[in-house]
Design a protein around this motif. Structure first.
Motif, PDB file in Angstrom:
ATOM      1  N   GLN A 231      -1.489 -91.313  38.238  1.00  0.00           N
ATOM      2  CA  GLN A 231      -1.237 -92.517  37.414  1.00  0.00           C
ATOM      3  C   GLN A 231      -2.439 -92.838  36.526  1.00  0.00           C
ATOM      4  OE1 GLN A 231      -0.287 -95.564  40.255  1.00  0.00           O
ATOM      5  NE2 GLN A 231       1.754 -94.683  40.655  1.00  0.00           N
ATOM      6  N   ALA A 232      -3.648 -92.695  37.091  1.00  0.00           N
ATOM      7  CA  ALA A 232      -4.867 -93.039  36.341  1.00  0.00           C
ATOM      8  C   ALA A 232      -5.003 -92.219  35.064  1.00  0.00           C
ATOM      9  CB  ALA A 232      -6.091 -92.838  37.223  1.00  0.00           C
ATOM     10  N   ALA A 233      -4.373 -91.047  35.022  1.00  0.00           N
ATOM     11  CA  ALA A 233      -4.538 -90.161  33.863  1.00  0.00           C
ATOM     12  C   ALA A 233      -3.329 -90.215  32.924  1.00  0.00           C
ATOM     13  CB  ALA A 233      -4.760 -88.731  34.350  1.00  0.00           C
ATOM     14  N   GLU A 234      -2.348 -91.096  33.243  1.00  0.00           N
ATOM     15  CA  GLU A 234      -1.084 -91.088  32.521  1.00  0.00           C
ATOM     16  C   GLU A 234      -1.230 -91.185  30.992  1.00  0.00           C
ATOM     17  OE1 GLU A 234       1.576 -93.917  34.343  1.00  0.00           O
ATOM     18  OE2 GLU A 234       2.411 -92.252  35.511  1.00  0.00           O
ATOM     19  N   SER A 235      -2.103 -92.081  30.535  1.00  0.00           N
ATOM     20  CA  SER A 235      -2.180 -92.302  29.081  1.00  0.00           C
ATOM     21  C   SER A 235      -3.167 -91.352  28.380  1.00  0.00           C
ATOM     22  CB  SER A 235      -2.576 -93.762  28.817  1.00  0.00           C
ATOM     23  OG  SER A 235      -3.732 -94.040  29.576  1.00  0.00           O
ATOM     24  N   LEU A 236      -3.710 -90.408  29.086  1.00  0.00           N
ATOM     25  CA  LEU A 236      -4.671 -89.464  28.480  1.00  0.00           C
ATOM     26  C   LEU A 236      -3.958 -88.477  27.573  1.00  0.00           C
ATOM     27  CD1 LEU A 236      -7.168 -88.140  31.165  1.00  0.00           C
ATOM     28  CD2 LEU A 236      -7.611 -89.724  29.309  1.00  0.00           C
ATOM     29  N   TRP A 237      -4.586 -88.107  26.455  1.00  0.00           N
ATOM     30  CA  TRP A 237      -3.969 -87.088  25.587  1.00  0.00           C
ATOM     31  C   TRP A 237      -4.492 -85.681  25.936  1.00  0.00           C
ATOM     32  CZ3 TRP A 237      -7.396 -84.321  22.643  1.00  0.00           C
ATOM     33  CH2 TRP A 237      -8.667 -84.885  22.480  1.00  0.00           C
ATOM     34  N   ASP A 238      -5.711 -85.620  26.554  1.00  0.00           N
ATOM     35  CA  ASP A 238      -6.264 -84.306  26.916  1.00  0.00           C
ATOM     36  C   ASP A 238      -6.304 -84.130  28.446  1.00  0.00           C
ATOM     37  OD1 ASP A 238      -8.148 -86.256  27.267  1.00  0.00           O
ATOM     38  OD2 ASP A 238      -9.846 -85.022  26.625  1.00  0.00           O
ATOM     39  N   LYS A 239      -5.134 -84.402  29.052  1.00  0.00           N
ATOM     40  CA  LYS A 239      -5.032 -84.350  30.520  1.00  0.00           C
ATOM     41  C   LYS A 239      -5.568 -83.052  31.109  1.00  0.00           C
ATOM     42  CE  LYS A 239      -1.027 -87.243  31.536  1.00  0.00           C
ATOM     43  NZ  LYS A 239      -0.108 -87.418  30.427  1.00  0.00           N
ATOM     44  N   GLU A 240      -5.196 -81.915  30.507  1.00  0.00           N
ATOM     45  CA  GLU A 240      -5.498 -80.607  31.108  1.00  0.00           C
ATOM     46  C   GLU A 240      -6.984 -80.373  31.362  1.00  0.00           C
ATOM     47  OE1 GLU A 240      -3.317 -78.324  32.493  1.00  0.00           O
ATOM     48  OE2 GLU A 240      -2.102 -80.119  32.211  1.00  0.00           O
ATOM     49  N   LYS A 241      -7.818 -81.091  30.596  1.00  0.00           N
ATOM     50  CA  LYS A 241      -9.272 -80.980  30.788  1.00  0.00           C
ATOM     51  C   LYS A 241      -9.646 -81.385  32.229  1.00  0.00           C
ATOM     52  CE  LYS A 241     -13.590 -82.815  29.086  1.00  0.00           C
ATOM     53  NZ  LYS A 241     -14.211 -84.000  28.532  1.00  0.00           N
ATOM     54  N   TYR A 242      -8.785 -82.252  32.800  1.00  0.00           N
ATOM     55  CA  TYR A 242      -9.068 -82.780  34.141  1.00  0.00           C
ATOM     56  C   TYR A 242      -8.124 -82.220  35.215  1.00  0.00           C
ATOM     57  CZ  TYR A 242     -11.793 -85.961  31.300  1.00  0.00           C
ATOM     58  OH  TYR A 242     -12.705 -86.478  30.406  1.00  0.00           O
ATOM     59  N   PRO A 244      -4.427 -80.181  36.642  1.00  0.00           N
ATOM     60  CA  PRO A 244      -2.992 -80.383  36.449  1.00  0.00           C
ATOM     61  C   PRO A 244      -2.644 -81.873  36.389  1.00  0.00           C
ATOM     62  CG  PRO A 244      -3.459 -78.991  38.379  1.00  0.00           C
ATOM     63  CD  PRO A 244      -4.760 -79.459  37.859  1.00  0.00           C
ATOM     64  N   ALA A 245      -1.973 -82.282  35.342  1.00  0.00           N
ATOM     65  CA  ALA A 245      -1.580 -83.680  35.084  1.00  0.00           C
ATOM     66  C   ALA A 245      -2.795 -84.618  35.064  1.00  0.00           C
ATOM     67  CB  ALA A 245      -0.541 -84.149  36.112  1.00  0.00           C
ATOM     68  N   GLY A 246      -3.975 -84.052  34.821  1.00  0.00           N
ATOM     69  CA  GLY A 246      -5.200 -84.872  34.717  1.00  0.00           C
ATOM     70  C   GLY A 246      -5.610 -85.508  36.037  1.00  0.00           C
ATOM     71  N   LYS A 294      -8.138 -73.520  38.505  1.00  0.00           N
ATOM     72  CA  LYS A 294      -7.454 -74.811  38.720  1.00  0.00           C
ATOM     73  C   LYS A 294      -5.968 -74.580  39.007  1.00  0.00           C
ATOM     74  CE  LYS A 294      -7.077 -75.647  33.756  1.00  0.00           C
ATOM     75  NZ  LYS A 294      -6.792 -76.546  32.701  1.00  0.00           N
ATOM     76  N   SER A 295      -5.709 -73.606  39.845  1.00  0.00           N
ATOM     77  CA  SER A 295      -4.312 -73.351  40.228  1.00  0.00           C
ATOM     78  C   SER A 295      -4.272 -72.846  41.659  1.00  0.00           C
ATOM     79  CB  SER A 295      -3.692 -72.316  39.301  1.00  0.00           C
ATOM     80  OG  SER A 295      -4.472 -71.151  39.330  1.00  0.00           O
ATOM     81  N   ALA A 351      -7.121 -83.206  45.322  1.00  0.00           N
ATOM     82  CA  ALA A 351      -6.963 -81.763  45.593  1.00  0.00           C
ATOM     83  C   ALA A 351      -5.885 -81.473  46.647  1.00  0.00           C
ATOM     84  CB  ALA A 351      -8.306 -81.182  46.039  1.00  0.00           C
ATOM     85  N   CYS A 352      -5.159 -82.509  47.090  1.00  0.00           N
ATOM     86  CA  CYS A 352      -4.152 -82.288  48.168  1.00  0.00           C
ATOM     87  C   CYS A 352      -2.823 -81.785  47.597  1.00  0.00           C
ATOM     88  CB  CYS A 352      -3.919 -83.582  48.927  1.00  0.00           C
ATOM     89  SG  CYS A 352      -5.388 -84.134  49.825  1.00  0.00           S
TER      90      CYS A 352
END
Ligand code: MAN
Length: 352
Positions: A231-242, A244-246, A294-295, A351-352
């Motif tokens: 949820q904290a990353a929902e409004s981000l445009w560059d989510k992938e930097k952080y 999966p799904a930021g 990151k996978s 990371a869970c």
């Protein structure tokens, strides 16, 4: 005095040759006998085991009186009687084949090559089947596989190459791979903690089962907590930097202090990692973030471009952050494995 040459006396020559012939034949047969006794005597210690096995097999072949008792002790399955090194699911492959006039002779059929051999040759520390199936419980066959006697619940079969049987290192949590109880050779023995367990082994399956149960609970709870991170990353445009799904974005907003040796570290994921030994030293151990992985449940973030002063070949300090599943955000461990290269284990629900 006149010298007598054997070459001039053919009778002496024939006698000498005959004696040599008899001697060599005798040597040949005694060597053969010695070879045979050695094979059998190396099997002697296994005879008892095989007697036990034969009794078992007799009953095993009569399906109704199968003597396998999977009993539950602290959630750990324990199988009381199976041939050493055989997995319960493979038991049918170890049924004795009846042979002979009165079907009294018990034979074992090699699993892949299907050759027949006396049942007592099973686990006698001599490799008879090319596929290694007659020695599941010893290191005699190079291509065999050993299954630990105790298999933990919810886990795929725990097995190891049978060459590791009785090598002095406890691989199975129940120590069943080190059934001879022999310690490794002196030169290979370790002292201190944080190292492999050595024979004679003790059974620590209960502890492992407990840890894995706790880990499952942590994972369950962690997964629920993770939604907040997404949820904290929902409004981000560059989510992938952080990730999966930021999901790791939330961590980029905080720093996490950690003490190790004489240093105070400060881990600020995606921003910087610093190290301080007041008042003399203050170094940056990484300031530029990039994902190494990151996978597949593996999250490894590299923080590069730290200070290079006093480092080998003037290479800048760098840190690797390994994110692990946990129920709160914290640095679990920070090590300097190689000079100026730091590894940080970081627990987080993300990371869970
Ligand atoms: C400082 C610290 C250490 C590092 C040395 C390298 O003392 O950053 O962690 O090993 O420099 O010389």
């Amino acid at each position: 005095m006149r010298k007598i040459s054997v070459w001039k006396r053919p009778r002496i020559l024939i006698l000498v040759l005959a004696a040599a012939g008899i001697f060599l034949t005798f040597q040949f047969f005694s060597l053969k006998a010695l070879f045979y006794t050695q094979k059998r005597s190396s099997q002697a210690s296994y005879v008892k085991e095989n007697e036990r096995m034969e009794n078992f097999i007799e009953e095993f072949n009569d399906e109704d009186s199968m003597r396998i008792h999977p009993s539950e002790a602290h959630g750990v399955k324990h199988l009381s009687i199976v041939p050493r090194g055989v997995h319960i699911d493979d038991m049918h492959l170890y049924k004795a084949v009846q042979q002979g006039h009165h079907k009294t002779q018990k034979m074992f059929r090699c699993v892949k090559t299907e050759n027949l051999l006396p049942y007592s040759w099973l686990n006698d520390d001599y490799c008879d089947c090319e596929d290694g199936s007659d020695e599941p419980g010893t290191a005699a066959c190079p291509n065999g596989r050993f299954y630990c006697a105790q298999q933990l619940p919810d886990q795929t079969a725990v097995s190891l190459p049978s060459s590791r049987v009785n090598d002095g290192i406890c691989d199975c949590c129940d120590g069943s791979d080190e059934w001879a109880g022999r310690a490794p050779p002196k030169s290979m023995r370790h002292k201190g903690k944080n190292i492999v367990l050595q024979a004679p082994c003790r059974n620590h399956c209960d502890t492992i089962a407990k840890i894995s149960k706790e880990n499952n609970q942590i994972r369950k709870l962690g997964k629920r907590l993770k939604t907040k991170y997404v949820q904290a990353a929902e409004s981000l445009w560059d989510k992938e930097k952080y990730g999966p799904a930021g999901v790791f974005y939330k961590l980029s907003k905080s720093c996490f202090p950690h003490k190790a040796l004489q240093y105070n570290f400060n881990v600020c994921p995606f921003q910087s990692v610093t190290q301080e030994h007041f008042p003399t030293e203050r170094w940056t151990l990484g300031r530029k973030s990039s994902w190494k992985q990151k996978s597949h449940g593996q999250f490894l973030l590299e923080m590069s471009g730290g200070d290079a002063v006093n480092c080998p070949e003037g290479r800048p300090r760098q840190s690797l952050i390994l994110f692990l599943c946990g129920i709160n955000d914290r640095v679990v461990e920070l090590r300097e494995d190689q000079r100026c290269e730091y590894v940080i284990k970081f627990a987080t629900p993300a990371a869970c």
